[in-house]
Design an enzyme around this catalytic site. Sequence first.
Site, short mmCIF file in Angstrom:
data_model
loop_
_atom_site.label_atom_id
_atom_site.label_comp_id
_atom_site.label_asym_id
_atom_site.label_seq_id
_atom_site.Cartn_x
_atom_site.Cartn_y
_atom_site.Cartn_z
CG LEU A 266 64.34 14.59 56.08
CD1 LEU A 266 63.25 13.55 56.34
CD2 LEU A 266 64.59 14.71 54.59
CG ASP A 267 64.21 21.17 53.25
OD1 ASP A 267 65.01 21.59 54.11
OD2 ASP A 267 64.45 21.15 52.03
N PRO A 268 60.68 20.79 56.07
CG PRO A 268 59.94 22.63 57.31
CD PRO A 268 61.08 22.15 56.44
CB ALA B 33 61.61 16.51 52.80
NE ARG C 256 65.76 22.61 49.65
CZ ARG C 256 66.26 23.74 50.14
NH1 ARG C 256 65.90 24.90 49.64
NH2 ARG C 256 67.16 23.72 51.11
#
Length: 310
Positions: A48-50, A52, A183
């Site tokens: 998970l992206d930071p 998110a 994204r």
Amino acid sequence: MSKPRKPKGRPVSGWLILDKPIDFGSTEAVSKIKWLFKAQKCGHAGTLDPLASGMLPIALGDATKTVPYVMDGRKIYEFKVTWGEERATDDLEGEVTRSSNQRPTEEQIRNLLPKYTGVISQVPPQFSAIKIAGERAYDLARDGETVEIPSREVEIFRLTLLACPDENTAHFEVECGKGTYVRALARDFGRELGCYGHISGLRRTFVAPFGEDSMVPLASLVALETLEDMDERLAALDALLIDTSEALSSLPHLAVNDDQAHRLRMGNPILVRGRDAPVAESEAYATARGKLIAIGEIGQGEFRPKRVFV
């Protein structure tokens, strides 16, 4: 001859379904969980992206052997798209690369969604973990390189417009398969609608087979650090773990007795008998007394173990 080094930490196993907060990286989360549980091994199933938040399934100990089965599972995200700007990272972190004063109507957005449902072709973002000539795309992008990333097929099972609170934003929910970049959806929506767009909010709420009610907030785990008695603290943490076998719920299941479990642990096949016994399965799992024993293959009246669990 030197003795093999004893692994550091406890041989604790199971799944922790972390509710990851924003501005906390997936690797950072795994390190924190490994330290809290004093675990020998730890890994996550799907970055998970930071920016998110939401579900980050973390495997401890022997559960790391089941990570691929969770990685392959369906996922559900809720996300917010802000119209008018396309950004280098396709989210709030990146610099603006394109802009537009045009804004889509709710009807235009709804009419677009069927095109992005089913098996679609998607080009991953420049800032992604895709490997290009052996290097991660995000490393090349950070060095200022623009690389051509080939498109690939991903599957969108469901795509819903939840709300349009104002002309600049739209809220969506998507249920998708492995490898889908949300994204990239926001980027492509914006280009298709002629207004550009980027992700301004992203939360993962489901990673099959784990539901939203399984999530444990990071703050709840950190709060247990106040327990001075280490045994009490570790017991409270262990109580939050989900059994390793839960990750395999999509596979055929075989319940075995203690003698059969011993044979499987030794790497030997066992006979599969009974009217309801599976005839042939490329993958199945066996349990004894509710505990995972092995993942293996069923064929010619036998269950042959491929991965064995202590």
